[in-house]
Design a protein around this motif. Structure first.
Motif, PDB file in Angstrom:
ATOM      1  N   THR A 235      23.875 -20.170  76.437  1.00  0.00           N
ATOM      2  CA  THR A 235      23.700 -21.353  75.597  1.00  0.00           C
ATOM      3  C   THR A 235      25.029 -22.086  75.406  1.00  0.00           C
TER       4      THR A 235
ATOM      5  N   TYR B 291      20.185 -35.032  76.940  1.00  0.00           N
ATOM      6  CA  TYR B 291      21.362 -34.257  76.549  1.00  0.00           C
ATOM      7  C   TYR B 291      22.546 -35.191  76.291  1.00  0.00           C
TER       8      TYR B 291
ATOM      9  N   ARG C 102      21.940 -36.785  72.964  1.00  0.00           N
ATOM     10  CA  ARG C 102      22.153 -35.827  71.863  1.00  0.00           C
ATOM     11  C   ARG C 102      23.635 -35.602  71.618  1.00  0.00           C
TER      12      ARG C 102
ATOM     13  N   SER D 196      15.635 -27.869  76.276  1.00  0.00           N
ATOM     14  CA  SER D 196      16.626 -28.301  77.271  1.00  0.00           C
ATOM     15  C   SER D 196      16.904 -27.156  78.267  1.00  0.00           C
ATOM     16  N   ILE D 197      17.173 -25.972  77.736  1.00  0.00           N
ATOM     17  CA  ILE D 197      17.511 -24.839  78.616  1.00  0.00           C
ATOM     18  C   ILE D 197      16.277 -24.366  79.387  1.00  0.00           C
TER      19      ILE D 197
ATOM     20  N   LYS E 299      15.047 -26.466  82.355  1.00  0.00           N
ATOM     21  CA  LYS E 299      15.863 -26.322  83.575  1.00  0.00           C
ATOM     22  C   LYS E 299      15.587 -24.985  84.268  1.00  0.00           C
TER      23      LYS E 299
HETATM   24  N1  URA Z   1      22.849 -25.888  77.034  1.00  0.00           N
HETATM   25  C1  URA Z   1      21.865 -26.683  77.527  1.00  0.00           C
HETATM   26  O1  URA Z   1      21.582 -26.679  78.718  1.00  0.00           O
HETATM   27  N2  URA Z   1      21.197 -27.463  76.654  1.00  0.00           N
HETATM   28  C2  URA Z   1      21.473 -27.499  75.332  1.00  0.00           C
HETATM   29  O2  URA Z   1      20.816 -28.217  74.612  1.00  0.00           O
HETATM   30  C3  URA Z   1      22.507 -26.682  74.832  1.00  0.00           C
HETATM   31  C4  URA Z   1      23.182 -25.875  75.716  1.00  0.00           C
END
Ligand code: URA
Length: 433
Positions: free
Chosen positions: A84, A165, A168, A183-184, A187
């Motif tokens: 993270t 992102y 944000r 978000s994580i 992906k």
């Molecule tokens: N890493 C990410 O890919 N997204 C986030 O929102 C925070 C850390």
């Protein structure tokens, strides 16, 4: 459907439907919804949160905003890991060759750093010649043949996350559990691995400052992964101070080399072995975590792991000789010592401040367009629990910039010195999944 009504609903604490979430994600990615309305919704989500269903719907809407990677041409169970984000976090550089040494296919998609946190792709690009943009065919070929490949995210993978992102990052809406989780996980789902190990950081250098929040984030991501039939484990690890002793790009590569040679710092080594063991168990190579850990220590001891790193560098176009001749990596011109003014013990180090200081020295980007200085960074000479006398070196700043005043001040401010010695004994707080 109107974006205005969706903002009002969330602002008033309502639960968004799947259709409303899709309308927002598709409209924003396609340029039909402006930044100011998207920012308003993000802030409403920040304060009102999202239900599990909303978070899962947001994740899938983001996955569907672009292409997905098909890894079915790779034999065996494919394992990925994701952090993270933290300061001095070089775990990916260590675990890719380490886990691949056991014959487990590691298909790693990584990102770049932004703000105070570093990114694996930037770190690897400090190795002369290393290519981080692989074609789909090269990626699959390397994982099949060498059991490892690492690549930056291809252009059209989760375009919604790229836009969201960036928004944000400038609207103070990064540290929201549903927004980080979607978000994580979007992906990780889009990049096609069967098994995912998440390293969820907790502490001053992480987006989640407390262990409780980090556990909540970990649980949210594990639930999303499981609902999409992925094997997933989240390990909550310490980020209350920078991990290891090195922060920056080329100096983090050097420290990762040290860990793979069996002479790395204790915290870094323990976190890397824990993440790698979970990858090995999830990948099906071992039933038992302890057995995996013994084997991983053995591949470090016998030199297999460091040889695998050399191979990784070679197959991705880099100069593998850097592993034995670290002077081939970029080196900064100036080395500025930050010294203690008081006597006592280091009681805490604000890792985010160290990350910001490293960024000001050139190791990170203030904006997405900034160029990185791979040689810039910080060597942490004192960490929590260490004794200090006035004049002792706390950390050394490496840079090619002549004016280091602000970075020095921030690095000094990061250190708290007190009378009572505090020892950090725990680097792993919890394992969820
Ligand atoms: N890493 C990410 O890919 N997204 C986030 O929102 C925070 C850390």
């Amino acid at each position: 459907m109107r974006m205005y009504d969706i903002i009002v609903k969330k602002r008033n604490g309502g639960e968004l439907t799947k259709e409303e979430i899709q309308f927002f994600v598709n409209g924003y990615t396609g340029g039909r919804i402006p930044d100011y309305q998207a920012a308003a919704l993000l802030m409403a989500i920040y304060f009102r949160g999202m239900s599990k269903k909303e978070t899962a719907d947001l994740t899938m809407a983001m996955v569907n905003s672009g292409e997905t990677v098909d890894l079915s041409a790779i034999e065996g169970v494919k394992v990925d890991k994701h952090s993270t984000g933290g300061v001095g976090d070089k775990i990916s550089l260590i675990v890719i060759p380490l886990v691949a040494s056991l014959g487990i296919p590691v298909a790693k998609m990584s990102g770049r750093g932004l703000g105070h946190t570093g990114g694996t792709i930037d770190k690897l690009e400090s190795i002369p010649g290393f290519r981080t943009e692989l074609t789909g065919e090269e990626f699959i070929y390397n994982v099949n043949k060498y059991k490892m490949a690492i690549s930056g995210q291809s252009g059209n993978l989760v375009p919604a996350d790229k836009k969201l992102y960036a928004l944000r990052d400038v609207t103070a809406t990064v540290d929201s559990i549903p927004l980080i989780a979607s978000s994580i996980m979007s992906k990780k789902i889009a990049s096609g691995a069967d098994c995912i190990v998440l390293d969820v950081k907790a502490g001053s250098g992480a987006f989640m400052k407390s262990v409780e929040e980090a556990c909540e984030l970990a649980g949210t991501m594990v639930e999303i992964g499981k609902s999409l039939k992925r094997k997933i484990v989240a390990v909550v690890t310490d980020m209350s101070q920078p991990l290891g002793h090195e922060v920056g790009n080329s100096n983090e590569v050097i420290e990762a080399i040290d860990v793979l040679k069996g002479k790395g710092p204790r915290d870094e080594t323990e976190v890397a072995l824990t993440i790698a063991s979970h990858m090995a168990v999830l990948g099906g190579a071992y039933e038992d975590f302890e057995k995996a850990q013994v084997e991983l220590k053995e591949v470090i001891r016998t030199g297999k792991a460091i040889d695998k790193l050399k191979l990784l560098i070679q197959i991705q176009g880099g100069d593998p000789d850097v592993v034995d001749n670290i002077e081939k990596l970029p080196k900064a011109k100036y080395h500025v010592e930050v010294r203690a003014v008081e006597e006592g013990y280091v009681t805490s180090i604000d890792a985010e401040c160290i990350g910001v200081s490293a960024m000001l020295l050139g190791a990170g980007r203030k904006t997405k367009e900034d160029k990185i200085d791979y040689s810039a960074g910080i060597s942490m000479k004192k960490k929590v629990g260490d004794k200090t006398q006035p004049g002792d070196i706390l950390c050394v700043l490496h840079t090619n910039l002549q004016d280091t005043g602000e970075a020095e001040q921030i690095a000094l401010k990061a250190y708290s010195i007190g009378n009572k010695q505090k020892i950090i004994e725990k680097y792993i707080y919890d394992v969820i999944g």
